[in-house]
Write an enzyme that holds these catalytic residues in place. Structure first.
Site, PDB file in Angstrom:
ATOM      1  N   ASP A  44      -7.394  -9.450  -6.939  1.00 15.60           N
ATOM      2  CA  ASP A  44      -7.939  -8.820  -8.152  1.00 15.60           C
ATOM      3  C   ASP A  44      -6.956  -8.995  -9.315  1.00 15.60           C
ATOM      4  OD1 ASP A  44      -6.052  -7.000  -7.276  1.00 15.60           O
ATOM      5  OD2 ASP A  44      -7.362  -5.245  -7.421  1.00 15.60           O
ATOM      6  N   ASP A  83      -9.964  -9.760  -2.318  1.00 17.69           N
ATOM      7  CA  ASP A  83      -9.562  -8.380  -2.615  1.00 17.69           C
ATOM      8  C   ASP A  83     -10.764  -7.486  -2.849  1.00 17.69           C
ATOM      9  OD1 ASP A  83      -6.867  -7.746  -2.509  1.00 17.69           O
ATOM     10  OD2 ASP A  83      -6.439  -8.426  -4.554  1.00 17.69           O
ATOM     11  N   LYS A 113      -9.084  -7.639   1.577  1.00 12.97           N
ATOM     12  CA  LYS A 113      -7.811  -6.913   1.426  1.00 12.97           C
ATOM     13  C   LYS A 113      -8.052  -5.658   0.607  1.00 12.97           C
ATOM     14  CE  LYS A 113      -4.162  -8.295  -1.295  1.00 12.97           C
ATOM     15  NZ  LYS A 113      -4.074  -7.136  -2.215  1.00 12.97           N
ATOM     16  N   GLU A 182       4.434  -5.367  -1.310  1.00 16.26           N
ATOM     17  CA  GLU A 182       4.736  -5.820  -2.676  1.00 16.26           C
ATOM     18  C   GLU A 182       5.855  -4.989  -3.286  1.00 16.26           C
ATOM     19  OE1 GLU A 182       1.331  -6.387  -5.236  1.00 16.26           O
ATOM     20  OE2 GLU A 182       2.590  -6.700  -7.003  1.00 16.26           O
TER      21      GLU A 182
HETATM   22  O1  KIV Z   1      -4.206  -9.316  -6.492  1.00 16.39           O
HETATM   23  C1  KIV Z   1      -3.255  -9.988  -6.065  1.00 16.39           C
HETATM   24  O2  KIV Z   1      -3.004 -11.125  -6.487  1.00 16.39           O
HETATM   25  C2  KIV Z   1      -2.419  -9.406  -5.021  1.00 16.39           C
HETATM   26  C3  KIV Z   1      -1.153 -10.123  -4.690  1.00 16.39           C
HETATM   27  C4  KIV Z   1      -0.165  -9.894  -5.762  1.00 16.39           C
HETATM   28  C5  KIV Z   1      -0.643  -9.736  -3.357  1.00 16.39           C
HETATM   29  O3  KIV Z   1      -2.747  -8.391  -4.500  1.00 16.39           O
END
Ligand code: KIV
Length: 275
Positions: A44, A83, A113, A182
């Site tokens: 995201d 995501d 995710k 992270e």
């Molecule tokens: O949204 C994203 O790109 C992420 C990464 C930074 C792990 O969650």
């Protein structure tokens, strides 16, 4: 061979490092796959790097599906993780399962995710029970930017570090097959990695994680709004692109582009009849 949850488990068991990058479009996904990346995250973070938003909060399910399926079309060997956007899973377990299902059916994801610890374990369990692999995300969780008081390193105090370890163990128990860490201190990420049987994927979490992920615009030098400390530039494509755009402008202005070899011809007889 398609990278799957089994590949991730095997790589952790064998001590092989897992490589991940973000991606949001078909052409770039083809290049990442050709480079041999294990998994792509349609993050995201597209809110920042594709849509120019100040954070990820306004990203919608429709955004994730549109960008996600364009990436999935390019990926034959690479696992595609999409995501779950802000408020697509926090409200209820039922909504979380429905939205994870949409990312699989409409976005053609191989896994989803979501961000958070013990509070989202019921969601992780229910989504996993529905046959959808889940990657969890701890530490700096950008969807909680307002609650965290900014995008800053997490887990520095004893209390915060203990909470992260507890959350990581709870996530593993709930059924997640991998955990993104992270922006946490490297020794803490190492400790969590050693305690878990599922792989950890670090971003700003040091070399002790089982794998690494970066936002591809960051690592190619394509995004200049801000540069996190952990975002190593593997190329300066932003500079190269600017130079190419400027060369194009110059040639158009000078009338040297298009040249003969970029131009279509026409039969003289046909042309003469037009005058
Ligand atoms: O949204 C994203 O790109 C992420 C990464 C930074 C792990 O969650």
């Amino acid at each position: 061979m398609k990278n799957t949850v089994a590949t991730f488990a095997k790589m952790k068991a064998n001590g092989e490092k897992i490589s991940m990058l973000t991606c949001y479009d078909y052409s770039t996904a083809k290049l990442e796959e050709a480079a041999g990346i294990n998994a792509i995250l349609v993050g995201d973070s597209l809110g920042n790097v594709m849509l120019g938003l100040p954070d990820t909060l306004s990203v919608t399910m429709e955004d994730m599906i549109t960008y996600g399926r364009s990436v999935a079309r390019a990926c034959h060997n690479t696992m595609v993780v999409i995501d779950m956007p802000f408020m697509s899973y926090q409200v209820s377990v039922e909504q979380a399962v429905m939205n994870a299902g949409r990312l699989m059916k409409e976005g053609r994801a191989n896994a989803v995710k979501l961000e958070g610890g013990a509070a989202v374990c019921p969601q992780i369990k229910a989504i996993t029970d529905a046959g959808i692999p889940v990657v969890a995300h701890l530490g700096l969780t950008p969807q909680s930017v307002n609650a965290l008081g900014g995008n800053r390193i997490q887990g520095k105090s004893e209390e915060a570090a203990k909470k992260l370890i507890e959350d990581a163990l709870a996530i593993e128990k709930a059924g997640a097959f991998a955990l993104t860490l992270e922006c946490i201190p490297a020794p803490l990420a190492q400790l969590i990695t050693d305690k878990l049987s599922i792989p950890t994927i670090g971003i700003g979490a040091g070399a002790g994680c089982d794998g690494q992920i970066l936002v591809y615009q960051d690592m190619l030098g394509l995004f200049s709004d801000y540069t996190p400390k952990f975002a190593k530039h593997f190329a300066e494509l932003g500079t190269q692109m600017k130079e190419a755009f400027a060369a194009y402008v110059k040639e158009v202005q000078a009338g040297t582009f298009p040249a003969e070899e970029h131009t279509f011809k026409m039969d003289e007889d046909v042309l003469n009849k037009l005058y």
